[in-house]
Write an enzyme that holds these catalytic residues in place. Structure first.
Site, PDB file in Angstrom:
ATOM      1  N   ARG A   1      48.045  44.590  -9.639  1.00 19.53           N
ATOM      2  CA  ARG A   1      49.029  45.291 -10.443  1.00 19.53           C
ATOM      3  C   ARG A   1      49.359  46.593  -9.638  1.00 19.53           C
ATOM      4  O   ARG A   1      48.777  47.759  -9.696  1.00 19.53           O
ATOM      5  CB  ARG A   1      48.809  45.565 -11.870  1.00 19.53           C
ATOM      6  CG  ARG A   1      50.181  45.817 -12.736  1.00 19.53           C
ATOM      7  CD  ARG A   1      49.783  46.553 -13.953  1.00 19.53           C
ATOM      8  NE  ARG A   1      49.419  48.105 -13.931  1.00 19.53           N
ATOM      9  CZ  ARG A   1      48.657  48.720 -14.537  1.00 19.53           C
ATOM     10  NH1 ARG A   1      48.216  48.176 -15.558  1.00 19.53           N
ATOM     11  NH2 ARG A   1      48.613  49.914 -14.480  1.00 19.53           N
TER      12      ARG A   1
ATOM     13  N   HIS B   1      51.762  49.675 -15.904  1.00 20.80           N
ATOM     14  CA  HIS B   1      51.930  48.650 -16.860  1.00 20.80           C
ATOM     15  C   HIS B   1      53.278  48.640 -17.372  1.00 20.80           C
ATOM     16  O   HIS B   1      53.911  47.513 -17.546  1.00 20.80           O
ATOM     17  CB  HIS B   1      50.896  48.936 -17.686  1.00 20.80           C
ATOM     18  CG  HIS B   1      51.028  48.180 -19.191  1.00 20.80           C
ATOM     19  ND1 HIS B   1      50.646  46.795 -19.029  1.00 20.80           N
ATOM     20  CD2 HIS B   1      51.503  48.293 -20.347  1.00 20.80           C
ATOM     21  CE1 HIS B   1      50.774  46.140 -20.006  1.00 20.80           C
ATOM     22  NE2 HIS B   1      51.227  47.071 -20.897  1.00 20.80           N
TER      23      HIS B   1
ATOM     24  N   TYR C   1      44.170  56.829 -14.619  1.00 20.56           N
ATOM     25  CA  TYR C   1      42.728  55.911 -14.729  1.00 20.56           C
ATOM     26  C   TYR C   1      42.412  55.140 -13.707  1.00 20.56           C
ATOM     27  O   TYR C   1      41.437  54.371 -13.598  1.00 20.56           O
ATOM     28  CB  TYR C   1      43.010  54.808 -16.305  1.00 20.56           C
ATOM     29  CG  TYR C   1      44.269  54.132 -15.913  1.00 20.56           C
ATOM     30  CD1 TYR C   1      44.238  53.014 -15.297  1.00 20.56           C
ATOM     31  CD2 TYR C   1      45.259  54.302 -16.891  1.00 20.56           C
ATOM     32  CE1 TYR C   1      45.515  51.921 -15.156  1.00 20.56           C
ATOM     33  CE2 TYR C   1      46.578  53.719 -16.821  1.00 20.56           C
ATOM     34  CZ  TYR C   1      46.794  52.480 -16.116  1.00 20.56           C
ATOM     35  OH  TYR C   1      47.862  51.764 -15.975  1.00 20.56           O
TER      36      TYR C   1
END
Length: 356
Positions: free
Chosen positions: A253, A257, A266
């Site tokens: 990814r 998100h 993170y």
């Protein structure tokens, strides 16, 4: 008996040490149509992020870098017979079935015009609760089998969905009923901020297929041709009455998100930037150029066409009349309970006062 392929399939080479392959049955015209669809999906996603930042739509789930999975898989279907069940990550998959960009943008704007008739397009609604669409697809496919219909179902979900009970229930139901469904997992390595290794000890999510007694296949999720070939094989198997297949599309990814996510909190940025240099559209355009099917002018023209289409959709959405707030109450129950009717009257009175 279930089986699992560990090594991800790949068709597109790197233009240097790895040679390009081919997918049998795809003519040059179809290869160019795949490109058109990839550009349309990419353009919608990029424009949607812009519109969210401008306050013209709400929080948006970004799918930048996932287009090869969506386009490659859908290209294996027959839109006249085969159902699609998307998650929020595939919110724009309807564009590949003729749905206007305005409809999808209206959905993200929270307007009631952001809706389509699932029966008309053989396209389920956008599922936000994680993995809820998996049992929907399994049930729909089982129903097609019981009625002797020729179609199949394709359901999209992410790696995080495989940690949900609904995933297990849906896949198990599909397996024991030999439902004609393709279970397509977009494994991008992150369930929002949870890395893959924190949610599963399986070396590959395709290995989970063994426990259900169905085949599991791994593909390179950045390779539109590999995805197409794997899903086409799974569709052929489903239509032949041989039941479901779990396809794991492995990639990374690159984008956040969603528009409310800050991945710098993170994960380290280096991996995403490295993946960006080999993202699916760049990779496929390199493949087409090496085959002599694409040049700069053709690529630019295709992008310009897609940009105008999406911009026209946004203009159409902003011309829609304001929705009737009574719809929130009037479309929930056939016979609304008394307390809901009281809330309706209070809310409508407050709205009327606010705009007076």
């Amino acid at each position: 008996m279930g089986t699992s392929e560990r090594t991800p399939r790949r068709v597109i080479g790197d233009g240097e040490t790895a040679a390009d392959g081919e997918v049998a049955g795809l003519a040059d015209e179809q290869l160019l149509e795949l490109h058109r669809q990839l550009v349309l999906m990419r353009t919608f996603d990029e424009r949607a992020v812009v519109y969210q930042r401008q306050g013209r739509i709400g929080t948006y789930a970004i799918y930048w870098g996932h287009e090869a999975i969506q386009v490659g898989a859908h290209f294996a279907l027959d839109a006249a017979t085969d159902w699609v069940f998307p998650s929020y990550r595939e919110s724009a998959i309807g564009l590949l079935r003729g749905i206007d960009p305005a409809t999808v943008l209206a959905w993200w704007r929270g307007h009631p015009a952001g809706w389509w008739n699932p029966q008309e397009h053989l396209l389920g609604g956008i599922s936000v609760p994680i993995a809820s669409q998996v049992p929907h697809a399994a049930g729909a496919a089982w129903g097609m089998r019981l009625r002797g219909e020729p179609g199949c179902a394709l359901v999209f979900f992410g790696d995080g969905a495989t940690s949900e009970g609904a995933f297990h229930e849906g896949v198990n139901l599909a397996a024991v009923t030999d439902a004609p469904v393709v279970l397509l997992c977009s494994n991008n390595g992150w369930a929002i901020s949870t890395p893959y290794e924190r949610q599963s000890r399986a070396a590959a999510l395709a290995d989970k297929a063994v426990g259900y007694g169905i085949p599991g296949v791994r593909v390179d999720g950045g390779d539109v041709l590999a995805v197409h070939e794997a899903v086409r094989d799974a569709v052929t198997r489903a239509r032949a009455g041989d039941g479901p297949t779990l396809v794991e599309a492995v990639h990374y990814r690159i984008a956040p998100h969603g528009t409310a996510d800050d991945p710098s909190l993170y994960r380290e940025p280096g991996r995403a930037e490295a993946a960006r240099s080999d993202e699916c559209l760049v990779r496929y355009e390199g493949y087409l150029r090496r085959r002599g099917l694409l040049d700069d002018d053709a690529a630019a023209a295709r992008r310009a066409e897609a940009v105008e289409l999406v911009k026209a959709g946004m203009r159409a959405v902003e011309q829609l009349p304001a929705p009737d707030p009574a719809l929130v109450f009037d479309t929930t129950y056939a016979q609304p309970p008394a307390d809901l009717l009281r809330q309706r009257d209070e809310a409508l009175a407050a709205f009327a006062e606010a705009v007076a």
